[in-house]
Scaffold this motif. Structure first.
Motif, short mmCIF file in Angstrom:
data_model
loop_
_atom_site.label_atom_id
_atom_site.label_comp_id
_atom_site.label_asym_id
_atom_site.label_seq_id
_atom_site.Cartn_x
_atom_site.Cartn_y
_atom_site.Cartn_z
N ILE A 79 38.26 -4.93 -7.81
CA ILE A 79 39.47 -5.72 -7.64
C ILE A 79 40.64 -4.77 -7.88
CG2 ILE A 79 40.81 -7.70 -8.42
CD1 ILE A 79 38.22 -8.99 -9.34
N ASP A 80 41.29 -4.33 -6.80
CA ASP A 80 42.35 -3.33 -6.91
C ASP A 80 43.38 -3.70 -7.98
OD1 ASP A 80 42.35 -1.73 -3.91
OD2 ASP A 80 41.42 -3.68 -3.99
N LYS A 81 43.71 -4.98 -8.07
CA LYS A 81 44.80 -5.39 -8.95
C LYS A 81 44.42 -5.26 -10.42
CE LYS A 81 46.80 -8.55 -5.51
NZ LYS A 81 45.71 -8.51 -4.52
N LEU A 82 43.13 -5.34 -10.75
CA LEU A 82 42.73 -5.10 -12.13
C LEU A 82 42.73 -3.60 -12.43
CD1 LEU A 82 39.84 -7.53 -13.18
CD2 LEU A 82 42.10 -7.27 -14.21
N TYR A 83 42.30 -2.81 -11.47
CA TYR A 83 42.35 -1.35 -11.64
C TYR A 83 43.80 -0.91 -11.85
CZ TYR A 83 41.38 3.59 -10.71
OH TYR A 83 41.26 4.96 -10.81
N PHE A 84 44.69 -1.54 -11.12
CA PHE A 84 46.12 -1.28 -11.24
C PHE A 84 46.59 -1.45 -12.68
CE2 PHE A 84 50.24 -3.50 -11.51
CZ PHE A 84 51.10 -2.61 -10.90
N GLU A 85 46.06 -2.47 -13.37
CA GLU A 85 46.51 -2.75 -14.73
C GLU A 85 46.05 -1.71 -15.74
OE1 GLU A 85 48.77 -4.73 -15.44
OE2 GLU A 85 48.86 -5.98 -13.65
N ALA A 106 56.37 -5.90 -15.63
CA ALA A 106 55.69 -6.75 -16.60
C ALA A 106 54.82 -7.76 -15.87
CB ALA A 106 56.72 -7.47 -17.47
N SER A 107 53.67 -8.10 -16.46
CA SER A 107 52.78 -9.04 -15.78
C SER A 107 51.82 -9.69 -16.77
CB SER A 107 51.97 -8.32 -14.69
OG SER A 107 51.11 -7.36 -15.28
N ILE A 108 51.19 -10.74 -16.31
CA ILE A 108 50.13 -11.40 -17.06
C ILE A 108 49.09 -11.87 -16.05
CG2 ILE A 108 51.36 -13.63 -17.00
CD1 ILE A 108 50.07 -14.32 -19.68
N ILE A 109 47.81 -11.75 -16.41
CA ILE A 109 46.72 -12.21 -15.56
C ILE A 109 45.96 -13.27 -16.34
CG2 ILE A 109 44.63 -11.58 -14.30
CD1 ILE A 109 45.72 -8.76 -14.06
N THR A 110 45.93 -14.48 -15.83
CA THR A 110 45.33 -15.59 -16.56
C THR A 110 45.09 -16.76 -15.62
OG1 THR A 110 45.63 -17.07 -18.47
CG2 THR A 110 47.60 -16.56 -17.17
N ARG A 111 44.34 -17.75 -16.11
CA ARG A 111 44.19 -19.03 -15.41
C ARG A 111 44.82 -20.15 -16.24
NH1 ARG A 111 39.60 -21.19 -14.52
NH2 ARG A 111 40.08 -22.01 -12.46
N ASP A 112 45.51 -19.76 -17.31
CA ASP A 112 46.13 -20.71 -18.23
C ASP A 112 47.55 -21.01 -17.77
OD1 ASP A 112 47.60 -21.82 -20.44
OD2 ASP A 112 46.03 -21.09 -21.79
N LYS A 113 47.77 -22.24 -17.31
CA LYS A 113 49.08 -22.61 -16.78
C LYS A 113 50.20 -22.44 -17.80
CE LYS A 113 49.30 -26.32 -14.25
NZ LYS A 113 49.34 -27.76 -13.85
N ALA A 163 50.85 -13.27 -12.64
CA ALA A 163 52.29 -13.56 -12.71
C ALA A 163 52.96 -12.22 -12.98
CB ALA A 163 52.59 -14.55 -13.82
N GLN A 164 53.86 -11.83 -12.11
CA GLN A 164 54.46 -10.49 -12.19
C GLN A 164 55.98 -10.59 -12.19
OE1 GLN A 164 54.07 -7.51 -8.77
NE2 GLN A 164 52.54 -6.72 -10.19
N GLU A 165 56.58 -9.73 -12.96
CA GLU A 165 58.05 -9.63 -13.00
C GLU A 165 58.59 -9.44 -11.58
OE1 GLU A 165 61.32 -6.30 -14.59
OE2 GLU A 165 59.18 -6.08 -15.02
N TYR A 166 59.65 -10.18 -11.25
CA TYR A 166 60.27 -10.01 -9.94
C TYR A 166 61.24 -8.84 -10.00
CZ TYR A 166 63.34 -10.72 -5.94
OH TYR A 166 64.08 -10.53 -4.79
N LEU A 167 61.11 -7.93 -9.06
CA LEU A 167 61.99 -6.77 -8.98
C LEU A 167 63.02 -7.04 -7.88
CD1 LEU A 167 59.24 -3.98 -9.13
CD2 LEU A 167 60.62 -4.88 -11.03
N PRO A 168 64.31 -7.16 -8.22
CA PRO A 168 65.34 -7.47 -7.23
C PRO A 168 65.33 -6.54 -6.02
CG PRO A 168 66.25 -7.68 -9.42
CD PRO A 168 64.87 -7.10 -9.59
N ALA A 169 65.00 -5.26 -6.25
CA ALA A 169 64.97 -4.30 -5.13
C ALA A 169 63.88 -4.67 -4.13
CB ALA A 169 64.75 -2.89 -5.66
N GLY A 170 62.94 -5.52 -4.53
CA GLY A 170 61.85 -5.91 -3.65
C GLY A 170 62.31 -6.74 -2.46
N LYS A 171 63.52 -7.28 -2.51
CA LYS A 171 64.00 -8.09 -1.39
C LYS A 171 64.14 -7.27 -0.12
CE LYS A 171 69.02 -7.59 -2.17
NZ LYS A 171 68.90 -6.42 -3.03
N ASP A 172 64.24 -5.95 -0.28
CA ASP A 172 64.36 -5.06 0.88
C ASP A 172 63.02 -4.48 1.30
OD1 ASP A 172 67.18 -5.36 0.97
OD2 ASP A 172 67.39 -3.90 -0.65
#
Length: 349
Positions: free
Chosen positions: A134-140, A149-156, A209-218
């Protein structure tokens, strides 16, 4: 060199990075085979066999599309091949694209490990791919200073707490397993369906759930690495900016992003410098990094792509760069005769 590319399914493969690499290997005089993840056969008393497609030795074309068409021609029948006779098995299937075929998700990596034990060079290293399935876990596992910043969970409740702590009251929600921008949501303070979205995503598995980066709009920038280094040819680097479509925050080509050029910034180089040692140690030969400003937002170790867009922005194809790198590895393997592990060879220059 006998090289076999593992795809999701030969019949449904689309013209892209894999077809371009296969066509270049063919142009350079190698025996090129293509197979799907359902084309392995294990024998208890002999090497694993594969049902693979190839093209006639007389076939030569610089067009990846025509090469793929030749492979997929209905008159072209698969052949049973002894996998131990291969020089290279290049695992290029994308498990996140397997809908309704759960059996296929890990097949390429699992059989890749077994073929690797037969002393066939496997790229990327199959044991590294198992670890990074799972690429996204390797990423962490990468340094926090280069990631949002991010969190990986199934807890709402934990996801909602993470959202409440974001300065701009924005976050990105996406499934842990998935690609192509599917089920990715930008959540802001006006979002009324956040509970339903979290429930929908968590019903499929873990949620990021990942921090939104404003520069990502581009959009973002994809940097393609070979042996832990940015590919560079004719003074140009394998970097492509993916600009988001109108009214779209996702930067995937599959959802309308367009290609643009980008320079290598000091911030990008810093991310590469901190990521490369781990990639090299783990035997990850061909990797894509997705970057927004000074943050790495995703890493692609399973079937990185995007090279088919290079021609649109005046970049070299880079396919010869990759095939030449593989040729050197096969040469090193022959010279050192078992002294070098697959993991070492996978990222050796």
């Amino acid at each position: 060199m006998k090289i076999c590319f593992v795809l999701n399914d030969v019949a449904t493969e689309k013209d892209g990075t894999s077809s371009a690499l296969m066509a270049m290997a063919n142009q350079r005089g190698h025996e090129v085979y293509a197979m799907g993840v359902g084309d392995f056969t294990f024998h208890h008393d002999e090497p694993i066999s594969i049902n693979a497609y190839t093209v006639p030795k007389s076939f030569k074309s610089k067009s990846p599309k025509k090469f793929l068409e030749a492979l997929q021609d209905k008159k072209n029948k698969s052949k049973k091949i002894d996998s131990s006779k291969l020089d290279v098995l290049f695992i290029r299937n994308n498990p996140t694209e397997e809908e309704g075929r759960q059996w296929a998700e890990q097949a390429g990596v699992a059989f890749g490990r077994m073929i690797q034990q037969q002393e066939v060079l496997v790229l990327n290293d199959a044991y590294a791919l198992s670890h990074a399935f799972i690429d996204k876990l390797y990423f962490e596992e990468l340094p926090q200073q280069i990631k949002p910043a991010s969190i990986i969970t199934r807890d709402k409740d934990q996801i909602l707490d993470f959202w409440a702590n974001q300065k701009n009251k924005k976050m990105v929600l996406k499934p842990l397993e998935g690609s192509g921008g599917q089920d990715v949501y930008l959540i802001d303070e006006h979002e009324k369906n956040v509970n339903q979205i979290i429930t929908h995503l968590s019903s499929q598995g873990y949620v990021i759930a990942q921090e939104y980066l404003p520069a990502g709009k581009d959009g973002d920038v994809r940097v393609l690495l070979v042996n832990g280094k940015v590919m560079e040819q004719d003074g140009k680097k394998a970097i492509i900016r993916r600009r988001s479509g109108e009214g779209e925050f996702r930067s995937n080509f599959s959802v309308g992003a367009t290609a643009d050029s980008s320079d290598l910034t000091p911030a990008m180089q810093r991310i590469i410098d901190l990521t490369a040692p781990k990639l090299i140690r783990d035997g990850l030969f061909f990797v894509g990094l997705d970057i927004v400003d000074d943050k790495l937002i995703e890493i692609n170790v399973l079937s990185p792509g995007g090279m088919e867009r290079f021609k649109d922005i005046g970049l070299p194809a880079f396919t010869d760069y990759i095939i030449e790198a593989i040729e050197r590895k096969v040469e090193f393997k022959e010279i050192y005769k078992g002294q070098l592990s697959n993991r070492t060879l996978a990222t050796m220059d």
